[in-house]
Scaffold this motif. Sequence first.
Motif, PDB file in Angstrom:
ATOM      1  N   ALA A  49       0.845  -1.198   0.000  1.00 15.83           N
ATOM      2  CA  ALA A  49       0.000   0.000   0.000  1.00 15.83           C
ATOM      3  C   ALA A  49       0.880   1.248   0.000  1.00 15.83           C
ATOM      4  O   ALA A  49       1.864   1.325   0.733  1.00 15.83           O
ATOM      5  N   SER A  50       0.525   2.221  -0.830  1.00 14.10           N
ATOM      6  CA  SER A  50       1.353   3.425  -0.984  1.00 14.10           C
ATOM      7  C   SER A  50       0.727   4.664  -0.388  1.00 14.10           C
ATOM      8  O   SER A  50       1.402   5.669  -0.226  1.00 14.10           O
ATOM      9  N   THR A  51      -0.564   4.618  -0.058  1.00 17.30           N
ATOM     10  CA  THR A  51      -1.220   5.815   0.490  1.00 17.30           C
ATOM     11  C   THR A  51      -1.716   5.596   1.912  1.00 17.30           C
ATOM     12  O   THR A  51      -2.534   6.365   2.409  1.00 17.30           O
ATOM     13  N   SER A  52      -1.255   4.550   2.559  1.00 15.43           N
ATOM     14  CA  SER A  52      -1.631   4.289   3.946  1.00 15.43           C
ATOM     15  C   SER A  52      -0.437   3.730   4.705  1.00 15.43           C
ATOM     16  O   SER A  52       0.519   3.232   4.115  1.00 15.43           O
ATOM     17  N   LEU A  53      -0.502   3.824   6.017  1.00 12.84           N
ATOM     18  CA  LEU A  53       0.577   3.355   6.881  1.00 12.84           C
ATOM     19  C   LEU A  53       0.589   1.831   6.903  1.00 12.84           C
ATOM     20  O   LEU A  53      -0.457   1.198   7.049  1.00 12.84           O
ATOM     21  N   ASN A  54       1.759   1.225   6.743  1.00  8.32           N
ATOM     22  CA  ASN A  54       1.812  -0.236   6.723  1.00  8.32           C
ATOM     23  C   ASN A  54       3.012  -0.819   7.458  1.00  8.32           C
ATOM     24  O   ASN A  54       3.192  -2.038   7.448  1.00  8.32           O
ATOM     25  N   ALA A  55       3.838  -0.002   8.100  1.00 13.17           N
ATOM     26  CA  ALA A  55       5.009  -0.530   8.803  1.00 13.17           C
ATOM     27  C   ALA A  55       4.600  -1.454   9.943  1.00 13.17           C
ATOM     28  O   ALA A  55       5.269  -2.457  10.214  1.00 13.17           O
ATOM     29  N   VAL A 110       4.265  -3.371  17.845  1.00 13.38           N
ATOM     30  CA  VAL A 110       3.936  -2.983  19.219  1.00 13.38           C
ATOM     31  C   VAL A 110       3.391  -1.561  19.264  1.00 13.38           C
ATOM     32  O   VAL A 110       2.552  -1.240  20.117  1.00 13.38           O
ATOM     33  N   PHE A 111       3.814  -0.701  18.352  1.00 13.34           N
ATOM     34  CA  PHE A 111       3.364   0.691  18.364  1.00 13.34           C
ATOM     35  C   PHE A 111       2.012   0.874  17.673  1.00 13.34           C
ATOM     36  O   PHE A 111       1.592   2.008  17.468  1.00 13.34           O
ATOM     37  N   ASP A 112       1.363  -0.211  17.327  1.00 13.98           N
ATOM     38  CA  ASP A 112      -0.041  -0.154  16.929  1.00 13.98           C
ATOM     39  C   ASP A 112      -0.870  -0.356  18.192  1.00 13.98           C
ATOM     40  O   ASP A 112      -0.858  -1.443  18.777  1.00 13.98           O
ATOM     41  N   PRO A 113      -1.589   0.665  18.675  1.00 14.97           N
ATOM     42  CA  PRO A 113      -2.312   0.540  19.953  1.00 14.97           C
ATOM     43  C   PRO A 113      -3.413  -0.496  19.940  1.00 14.97           C
ATOM     44  O   PRO A 113      -3.903  -0.878  21.004  1.00 14.97           O
ATOM     45  N   THR A 114      -3.820  -0.979  18.768  1.00 14.29           N
ATOM     46  CA  THR A 114      -4.817  -2.043  18.714  1.00 14.29           C
ATOM     47  C   THR A 114      -4.191  -3.428  18.843  1.00 14.29           C
ATOM     48  O   THR A 114      -4.927  -4.425  18.911  1.00 14.29           O
ATOM     49  N   LYS A 115      -2.861  -3.505  18.857  1.00 14.16           N
ATOM     50  CA  LYS A 115      -2.174  -4.803  18.911  1.00 14.16           C
ATOM     51  C   LYS A 115      -1.186  -4.873  20.068  1.00 14.16           C
ATOM     52  O   LYS A 115      -1.164  -5.850  20.804  1.00 14.16           O
ATOM     53  N   LYS A 116      -0.331  -3.839  20.181  1.00 12.83           N
ATOM     54  CA  LYS A 116       0.704  -3.788  21.219  1.00 12.83           C
ATOM     55  C   LYS A 116       1.525  -5.080  21.210  1.00 12.83           C
ATOM     56  O   LYS A 116       1.807  -5.639  20.146  1.00 12.83           O
ATOM     57  N   ILE A 117       1.894  -5.567  22.388  1.00  9.06           N
ATOM     58  CA  ILE A 117       2.723  -6.771  22.455  1.00  9.06           C
ATOM     59  C   ILE A 117       1.870  -8.034  22.382  1.00  9.06           C
ATOM     60  O   ILE A 117       2.390  -9.146  22.228  1.00  9.06           O
ATOM     61  N   VAL A 118       0.546  -7.881  22.439  1.00  7.07           N
ATOM     62  CA  VAL A 118      -0.352  -9.035  22.467  1.00  7.07           C
ATOM     63  C   VAL A 118      -0.288  -9.802  21.150  1.00  7.07           C
ATOM     64  O   VAL A 118      -0.191 -11.033  21.127  1.00  7.07           O
ATOM     65  N   ASP A 260       9.417   7.629  14.405  1.00  6.93           N
ATOM     66  CA  ASP A 260      10.522   7.104  13.594  1.00  6.93           C
ATOM     67  C   ASP A 260      10.262   5.677  13.119  1.00  6.93           C
ATOM     68  O   ASP A 260      10.549   5.325  11.971  1.00  6.93           O
ATOM     69  N   VAL A 261       9.713   4.848  14.009  1.00  6.23           N
ATOM     70  CA  VAL A 261       9.525   3.437  13.676  1.00  6.23           C
ATOM     71  C   VAL A 261       8.438   3.259  12.618  1.00  6.23           C
ATOM     72  O   VAL A 261       8.607   2.496  11.650  1.00  6.23           O
ATOM     73  N   LEU A 262       7.334   3.965  12.767  1.00  2.00           N
ATOM     74  CA  LEU A 262       6.226   3.814  11.834  1.00  2.00           C
ATOM     75  C   LEU A 262       6.514   4.428  10.471  1.00  2.00           C
ATOM     76  O   LEU A 262       5.759   4.215   9.516  1.00  2.00           O
ATOM     77  N   ALA A 263       7.597   5.209  10.383  1.00  5.97           N
ATOM     78  CA  ALA A 263       7.973   5.807   9.091  1.00  5.97           C
ATOM     79  C   ALA A 263       8.757   4.841   8.219  1.00  5.97           C
ATOM     80  O   ALA A 263       9.077   5.170   7.073  1.00  5.97           O
ATOM     81  N   MET A 264       9.067   3.648   8.728  1.00  2.46           N
ATOM     82  CA  MET A 264       9.825   2.674   7.954  1.00  2.46           C
ATOM     83  C   MET A 264       9.022   2.234   6.728  1.00  2.46           C
ATOM     84  O   MET A 264       7.821   2.017   6.799  1.00  2.46           O
ATOM     85  N   GLN A 265       9.714   2.107   5.618  1.00  2.00           N
ATOM     86  CA  GLN A 265       9.097   1.609   4.393  1.00  2.00           C
ATOM     87  C   GLN A 265       9.328   0.112   4.327  1.00  2.00           C
ATOM     88  O   GLN A 265      10.462  -0.364   4.309  1.00  2.00           O
ATOM     89  N   VAL A 266       8.256  -0.656   4.313  1.00  2.00           N
ATOM     90  CA  VAL A 266       8.392  -2.107   4.372  1.00  2.00           C
ATOM     91  C   VAL A 266       8.380  -2.751   3.000  1.00  2.00           C
ATOM     92  O   VAL A 266       8.770  -3.906   2.860  1.00  2.00           O
TER      93      VAL A 266
END
Length: 336
Positions: A49-55, A110-118, A260-266
């Motif tokens: 995906a190029s127009t949404s966050l996916n890291a 982990v930095f997705d608040p809907t998932k975290k470490i779970v 910084d972490v969520l800006a990674m291009q996967v």
Amino acid sequence: MGSNMSVITKVGDKGKKRAGPPQYADWKAIERLRRFLVIFYNSTLVVSASTSLNAHKCYEEIVNIATNLLALSESTDHELKDKAEEMFKKFDKYWDGLKNINKMLIVATVFDPTKKIVLASLCFDELYGKDSLEGKAIYDSVISVLRSSFKEYGAKYGKEASGKSDEAKTSNSGSTPCSRELSMIGTDLHDDGLGYKRIGRRYKEMLNEIGVKDNLDELDIYLKEGVENPDMMAGVEYDVISFWKQNCTKFPILSRIAKDVLAMQVSSVASESAFSTGGRIISPSRSCLTHFMIEVLMCTEQWLKQDISCESRVLTNAEIIEDIEEQEKIKREFAI
């Protein structure tokens, strides 16, 4: 109908040509291929995906591919099983072994608040078995990376937050003369060898023996809190960026890390496609445009393509130009 059917010529397994429609073995081979393609097709839609966050979605898709290939490798269909085992070996080799995968891919989850470490814990259980030593080792390594990152960012950006907490402690400790007198009583009195004992002194000795726990830091609070509900609005994907924007005062250090972490291009693309966009943006008929106007056109194009809906209020052209001129003025003043 049979007379009108066109004759299909196909090269067989032994190189011999035969005529006729696909046979049962052909449909069986197509079914096997479809079971492989659906795995990679769904994951490709997510990570490309190029127009949404996916890291924060990358590691989940890696585990999806790995677990499905492992499931196919246990199939009773020997051909399907052999192909799945061969494909999983290549997949595992690509990531240098799933156990040695870059831990930052897991940290982004982990930095997705809907998932975290779970979610990460569930992935470890799916890959290595529940309560396995391998899963626990990877879990500990991810927590270690989180701690190290938090410590590093805290040393760089945590001065303001720590300063406020220190001021609060100082104001509480020296609030009234009575509190100062009580603290002096607790520290200065002693038994003088008369058999007089104070439980407070014994309590302090016990604390020295067992140690005193510090207050929970941002990372502990974030991980201990429950995950956010991802289905707050039906049909709308949860906005991870908005969460960190709204909670940057609650988690000032973690929000820096998330930025910084969520800006990674996967997804991987050719360097020419990623960086050599000049010819597609600045055509010969537009070569006289200023850098300022090119920036405006590029940003406008991206805003029009984005999936996230904009605010209901629409800015006028005069307001947009005024805002742009103000930004240019700030850049010139601070030589940005």
